[in-house]
Scaffold this motif. Structure first.
Motif, PDB file in Angstrom:
ATOM      1  N   PRO A  32     -57.776 -47.902  34.638  1.00  0.00           N
ATOM      2  CA  PRO A  32     -56.345 -48.043  34.933  1.00  0.00           C
ATOM      3  C   PRO A  32     -55.996 -49.337  35.669  1.00  0.00           C
ATOM      4  CG  PRO A  32     -57.276 -46.082  36.030  1.00  0.00           C
ATOM      5  CD  PRO A  32     -58.380 -46.723  35.247  1.00  0.00           C
ATOM      6  N   TYR A  33     -56.914 -49.852  36.525  1.00  0.00           N
ATOM      7  CA  TYR A  33     -56.593 -51.069  37.264  1.00  0.00           C
ATOM      8  C   TYR A  33     -56.329 -52.237  36.298  1.00  0.00           C
ATOM      9  CZ  TYR A  33     -56.881 -55.062  40.343  1.00  0.00           C
ATOM     10  OH  TYR A  33     -56.588 -56.233  41.005  1.00  0.00           O
ATOM     11  N   TRP A  34     -57.142 -52.306  35.245  1.00  0.00           N
ATOM     12  CA  TRP A  34     -57.000 -53.398  34.279  1.00  0.00           C
ATOM     13  C   TRP A  34     -56.120 -53.026  33.101  1.00  0.00           C
ATOM     14  CZ3 TRP A  34     -58.295 -58.065  35.675  1.00  0.00           C
ATOM     15  CH2 TRP A  34     -59.274 -58.222  36.653  1.00  0.00           C
ATOM     16  N   ARG A  35     -55.643 -51.779  33.091  1.00  0.00           N
ATOM     17  CA  ARG A  35     -54.928 -51.276  31.918  1.00  0.00           C
ATOM     18  C   ARG A  35     -55.735 -51.565  30.656  1.00  0.00           C
ATOM     19  NH1 ARG A  35     -50.479 -51.727  35.447  1.00  0.00           N
ATOM     20  NH2 ARG A  35     -49.155 -49.900  35.196  1.00  0.00           N
ATOM     21  N   TRP A  36     -57.018 -51.196  30.736  1.00  0.00           N
ATOM     22  CA  TRP A  36     -57.885 -51.272  29.577  1.00  0.00           C
ATOM     23  C   TRP A  36     -57.774 -49.914  28.890  1.00  0.00           C
ATOM     24  CZ3 TRP A  36     -63.897 -51.120  29.406  1.00  0.00           C
ATOM     25  CH2 TRP A  36     -64.317 -51.519  28.124  1.00  0.00           C
ATOM     26  N   PRO A  37     -57.220 -49.863  27.695  1.00  0.00           N
ATOM     27  CA  PRO A  37     -56.774 -48.577  27.138  1.00  0.00           C
ATOM     28  C   PRO A  37     -57.912 -47.696  26.618  1.00  0.00           C
ATOM     29  CG  PRO A  37     -56.468 -50.305  25.528  1.00  0.00           C
ATOM     30  CD  PRO A  37     -56.974 -50.986  26.786  1.00  0.00           C
ATOM     31  N   ALA A  38     -57.629 -46.410  26.575  1.00  0.00           N
ATOM     32  CA  ALA A  38     -58.601 -45.456  26.032  1.00  0.00           C
ATOM     33  C   ALA A  38     -58.747 -45.645  24.524  1.00  0.00           C
ATOM     34  CB  ALA A  38     -58.146 -44.025  26.336  1.00  0.00           C
ATOM     35  N   ASN A  39     -57.672 -46.088  23.865  1.00  0.00           N
ATOM     36  CA  ASN A  39     -57.718 -46.210  22.398  1.00  0.00           C
ATOM     37  C   ASN A  39     -56.864 -47.399  21.944  1.00  0.00           C
ATOM     38  OD1 ASN A  39     -55.507 -43.990  23.165  1.00  0.00           O
ATOM     39  ND2 ASN A  39     -54.817 -44.974  21.285  1.00  0.00           N
ATOM     40  N   GLY A  40     -57.151 -47.867  20.741  1.00  0.00           N
ATOM     41  CA  GLY A  40     -56.335 -48.915  20.141  1.00  0.00           C
ATOM     42  C   GLY A  40     -54.966 -48.362  19.763  1.00  0.00           C
ATOM     43  N   PRO A 210     -57.861 -31.164  27.710  1.00  0.00           N
ATOM     44  CA  PRO A 210     -59.074 -31.029  26.890  1.00  0.00           C
ATOM     45  C   PRO A 210     -58.886 -31.627  25.496  1.00  0.00           C
ATOM     46  CG  PRO A 210     -57.963 -28.905  27.170  1.00  0.00           C
ATOM     47  CD  PRO A 210     -57.258 -29.874  28.057  1.00  0.00           C
ATOM     48  N   LEU A 211     -57.649 -31.981  25.147  1.00  0.00           N
ATOM     49  CA  LEU A 211     -57.397 -32.532  23.806  1.00  0.00           C
ATOM     50  C   LEU A 211     -57.518 -34.057  23.759  1.00  0.00           C
ATOM     51  CD1 LEU A 211     -54.272 -30.374  22.791  1.00  0.00           C
ATOM     52  CD2 LEU A 211     -56.716 -29.868  22.533  1.00  0.00           C
ATOM     53  N   GLN A 212     -57.529 -34.713  24.930  1.00  0.00           N
ATOM     54  CA  GLN A 212     -57.513 -36.178  24.933  1.00  0.00           C
ATOM     55  C   GLN A 212     -58.748 -36.763  24.241  1.00  0.00           C
ATOM     56  OE1 GLN A 212     -55.577 -38.635  25.328  1.00  0.00           O
ATOM     57  NE2 GLN A 212     -56.472 -40.356  26.441  1.00  0.00           N
ATOM     58  N   ALA A 213     -59.913 -36.190  24.494  1.00  0.00           N
ATOM     59  CA  ALA A 213     -61.141 -36.748  23.907  1.00  0.00           C
ATOM     60  C   ALA A 213     -61.068 -36.704  22.378  1.00  0.00           C
ATOM     61  CB  ALA A 213     -62.368 -35.987  24.416  1.00  0.00           C
ATOM     62  N   ALA A 214     -60.544 -35.601  21.845  1.00  0.00           N
ATOM     63  CA  ALA A 214     -60.436 -35.473  20.381  1.00  0.00           C
ATOM     64  C   ALA A 214     -59.411 -36.464  19.841  1.00  0.00           C
ATOM     65  CB  ALA A 214     -60.046 -34.042  20.015  1.00  0.00           C
ATOM     66  N   ARG A 215     -58.293 -36.617  20.557  1.00  0.00           N
ATOM     67  CA  ARG A 215     -57.266 -37.571  20.119  1.00  0.00           C
ATOM     68  C   ARG A 215     -57.838 -38.994  20.072  1.00  0.00           C
ATOM     69  NH1 ARG A 215     -53.402 -41.288  21.651  1.00  0.00           N
ATOM     70  NH2 ARG A 215     -54.553 -41.515  23.598  1.00  0.00           N
ATOM     71  N   VAL A 216     -58.544 -39.371  21.140  1.00  0.00           N
ATOM     72  CA  VAL A 216     -59.103 -40.726  21.210  1.00  0.00           C
ATOM     73  C   VAL A 216     -60.161 -40.911  20.111  1.00  0.00           C
ATOM     74  CG1 VAL A 216     -60.518 -42.264  22.641  1.00  0.00           C
ATOM     75  CG2 VAL A 216     -58.572 -41.046  23.657  1.00  0.00           C
ATOM     76  N   ALA A 217     -61.013 -39.908  19.928  1.00  0.00           N
ATOM     77  CA  ALA A 217     -62.090 -40.033  18.938  1.00  0.00           C
ATOM     78  C   ALA A 217     -61.543 -40.209  17.520  1.00  0.00           C
ATOM     79  CB  ALA A 217     -63.005 -38.803  19.006  1.00  0.00           C
ATOM     80  N   ASP A 218     -60.383 -39.643  17.267  1.00  0.00           N
ATOM     81  CA  ASP A 218     -59.794 -39.702  15.917  1.00  0.00           C
ATOM     82  C   ASP A 218     -58.928 -40.965  15.709  1.00  0.00           C
ATOM     83  OD1 ASP A 218     -59.052 -38.342  13.327  1.00  0.00           O
ATOM     84  OD2 ASP A 218     -57.043 -38.468  14.226  1.00  0.00           O
ATOM     85  N   THR A 219     -58.727 -41.743  16.752  1.00  0.00           N
ATOM     86  CA  THR A 219     -57.801 -42.881  16.632  1.00  0.00           C
ATOM     87  C   THR A 219     -58.215 -43.909  15.581  1.00  0.00           C
ATOM     88  OG1 THR A 219     -57.195 -42.570  18.934  1.00  0.00           O
ATOM     89  CG2 THR A 219     -56.471 -44.605  17.920  1.00  0.00           C
ATOM     90  N   PRO A 220     -59.504 -44.269  15.452  1.00  0.00           N
ATOM     91  CA  PRO A 220     -59.854 -45.246  14.409  1.00  0.00           C
ATOM     92  C   PRO A 220     -59.400 -44.804  13.008  1.00  0.00           C
ATOM     93  CG  PRO A 220     -61.676 -44.986  15.929  1.00  0.00           C
ATOM     94  CD  PRO A 220     -60.666 -43.940  16.304  1.00  0.00           C
ATOM     95  N   ARG A 221     -59.450 -43.517  12.723  1.00  0.00           N
ATOM     96  CA  ARG A 221     -58.993 -43.013  11.418  1.00  0.00           C
ATOM     97  C   ARG A 221     -57.489 -43.239  11.273  1.00  0.00           C
ATOM     98  NH1 ARG A 221     -56.356 -38.596   9.330  1.00  0.00           N
ATOM     99  NH2 ARG A 221     -55.964 -37.894  11.455  1.00  0.00           N
ATOM    100  N   ARG A 222     -56.731 -42.876  12.292  1.00  0.00           N
ATOM    101  CA  ARG A 222     -55.264 -43.054  12.198  1.00  0.00           C
ATOM    102  C   ARG A 222     -54.888 -44.528  12.133  1.00  0.00           C
ATOM    103  NH1 ARG A 222     -55.911 -39.816  16.376  1.00  0.00           N
ATOM    104  NH2 ARG A 222     -54.665 -41.019  17.866  1.00  0.00           N
ATOM    105  N   LEU A 223     -55.603 -45.356  12.897  1.00  0.00           N
ATOM    106  CA  LEU A 223     -55.309 -46.795  12.847  1.00  0.00           C
ATOM    107  C   LEU A 223     -55.561 -47.351  11.445  1.00  0.00           C
ATOM    108  CD1 LEU A 223     -56.731 -48.120  16.239  1.00  0.00           C
ATOM    109  CD2 LEU A 223     -54.374 -48.428  15.404  1.00  0.00           C
ATOM    110  N   ALA A 224     -56.646 -46.905  10.839  1.00  0.00           N
ATOM    111  CA  ALA A 224     -56.959 -47.387   9.480  1.00  0.00           C
ATOM    112  C   ALA A 224     -55.858 -46.967   8.504  1.00  0.00           C
ATOM    113  CB  ALA A 224     -58.319 -46.842   9.035  1.00  0.00           C
ATOM    114  N   LEU A 225     -55.349 -45.740   8.667  1.00  0.00           N
ATOM    115  CA  LEU A 225     -54.282 -45.266   7.775  1.00  0.00           C
ATOM    116  C   LEU A 225     -52.994 -46.066   7.990  1.00  0.00           C
ATOM    117  CD1 LEU A 225     -54.808 -41.389   7.930  1.00  0.00           C
ATOM    118  CD2 LEU A 225     -55.260 -42.915   5.994  1.00  0.00           C
ATOM    119  N   VAL A 226     -52.675 -46.350   9.240  1.00  0.00           N
ATOM    120  CA  VAL A 226     -51.441 -47.119   9.508  1.00  0.00           C
ATOM    121  C   VAL A 226     -51.569 -48.544   8.970  1.00  0.00           C
ATOM    122  CG1 VAL A 226     -50.145 -48.245  11.366  1.00  0.00           C
ATOM    123  CG2 VAL A 226     -50.430 -45.798  11.368  1.00  0.00           C
ATOM    124  N   ARG A 227     -52.744 -49.149   9.184  1.00  0.00           N
ATOM    125  CA  ARG A 227     -52.940 -50.504   8.630  1.00  0.00           C
ATOM    126  C   ARG A 227     -52.743 -50.473   7.123  1.00  0.00           C
ATOM    127  NH1 ARG A 227     -58.166 -50.511  10.913  1.00  0.00           N
ATOM    128  NH2 ARG A 227     -57.973 -50.868  13.153  1.00  0.00           N
TER     129      ARG A 227
END
Ligand code: DP6
Length: 347
Positions: A32-40, A210-227
């Motif tokens: 949080p100090y660097w605002r380095w995000p959990a996901n793209g 408890p859902l955050q880990a699953a959301r973050v883990a699935d982000t590369p798939r959603r990013l690929a679909l949006v691209r």
């Protein structure tokens, strides 16, 4: 740090930046100090809405001063601005304090991330005022220190913010220029009062779900679909992934401790209408940030009709329309703001 103790003679600069709407959301930080995000994340800038900011480094100032809409801001708001100013001063090698004057042309509590345009404009203006010649990735990273989503308001058009291998490597870039696909965001405003829990506090709660880990883990798939959807201008695909991403983020919010429920009955009504309209063949999709207002995406040519239909949904107070916007940019010196100056028009 270099030996230079004062900024160049022309220590004032003014910049303009647009807010953005996330198609894939940033929610939660690795650091949080660097605002380095959990996901793209992925967004487009909102044309027609802007923050304009003037930064003036001055030898005689004893402390940094922030004016927002001609009112003096202190406390947390000033501290966030100082985070960016300090990074600039450190790179430039001087210690002069700054006067920062800023204004938005849109309501700050309308559920449009004013912090995104604010810190993008601040980063661009402060770097220029200090005589630093930073490239876009460096400006994006600088803006990120003030507000994560501001990293995405530095480049123009359709923008991706990559997590990066380390915090210094986490910045946003243009995936496709604004002209690539003429979409619009019709913002259905159902509530104008400030939200109870802001994004910064919300990010810190993400890990309690408890859902955050699953959301973050699935982000590369959603990013690929949006691209892919943006690349091929596939609205139906975009609609599906954007709405799913919204619900994943709000599921995390709603299952955090304490839980965050940003929706109102009017928000839900708008979502249901949008789903129904899409079922009838109308290309529309919704997304919501950390607030109750509903961003309805559609082809730009349909925006006026979509806005008219949205205005008829009970609970919608008004609708703002924004097309895809360009990058943050410097403005000429004559467009500088002064604390007591007249309200500005767009440059
Ligand atoms: C829900 O960038 O506003 O709008 O870094 O604390 O300023 P801070 O948070 P902020 O978070 C944005 C959250 C969001 C999603 C998004 O824009 O990606």
């Amino acid at each position: 740090m270099s030996a230079r103790l004062r900024p160049p003679e022309s220590a004032r600069a003014t910049a303009l930046a647009h807010p953005n709407i996330a198609l894939i959301k940033y929610w939660g930080n690795r650091d949080p100090y660097w605002r380095w995000p959990a996901n793209g994340s992925f967004s487009f800038n909102l044309d027609g809405l802007w923050t304009r900011t003037t930064v003036h480094f001055r030898a005689e100032l004893e402390q940094d001063v922030l004016w927002l809409h001609r009112r003096r801001v202190t406390g947390e708001g000033l501290r966030r601005v100082q985070r960016v100013l300090d990074a600039v001063r450190e790179q430039a090698g001087f210690t002069w304090k700054a006067e920062v004057i800023s204004e938005n042309n849109f309501p700050m509590a309308a559920g449009i991330a004013s912090s995104a345009s604010a810190f993008a404009a601040l980063a661009v203006a402060a770097a220029a005022a200090a005589g630093l010649r930073l490239r876009e990735p460096e400006l994006s990273r600088l803006a990120r220190l003030g507000s994560g989503s501001a990293a995405r308001s530095v480049p123009g058009g359709y923008v991706e913010w990559r997590v990066g291998a380390h915090e210094a490597d986490s910045f946003a870039y243009t995936f496709a220029p604004a002209e690539h696909w003429a979409l619009a965001d019709c913002i259905a405003i159902v509530q104008e009062t400030p939200k109870a829990i802001g994004s910064s506090a919300g990010h810190n709660l993400a890990e309690t779900s408890p859902l955050q880990a699953a959301r973050v883990a699935d982000t590369p798939r959603r990013l690929a679909l949006v691209r892919h959807a943006v690349q091929t201008r596939d609205f139906e695909l975009l609609a599906q992934v954007v709405e799913q991403d919204t619900h994943l983020m709000h599921a995390v919010m709603q299952t955090s401790t304490p839980p965050l429920l940003y929706w109102t009955p009017a928000s839900v009504r708008v979502m249901q209408h949008v789903r129904a309209w899409r079922g009838q063949g109308q290309p529309v999709a919704y997304t919501l940030d950390a607030g109750p207002n509903v961003h309805v995406l559609c082809p730009a040519d349909d925006a006026a009709n979509v806005a008219t239909a949205l205005a008829e949904v009970p609970g919608v107070q008004r609708v703002l329309i924004a097309r895809v916007g360009g990058p943050a940019r410097l403005l000429p010196p004559e467009q500088a703001l002064s604390p007591k100056g007249p309200a500005a028009s767009e440059g």
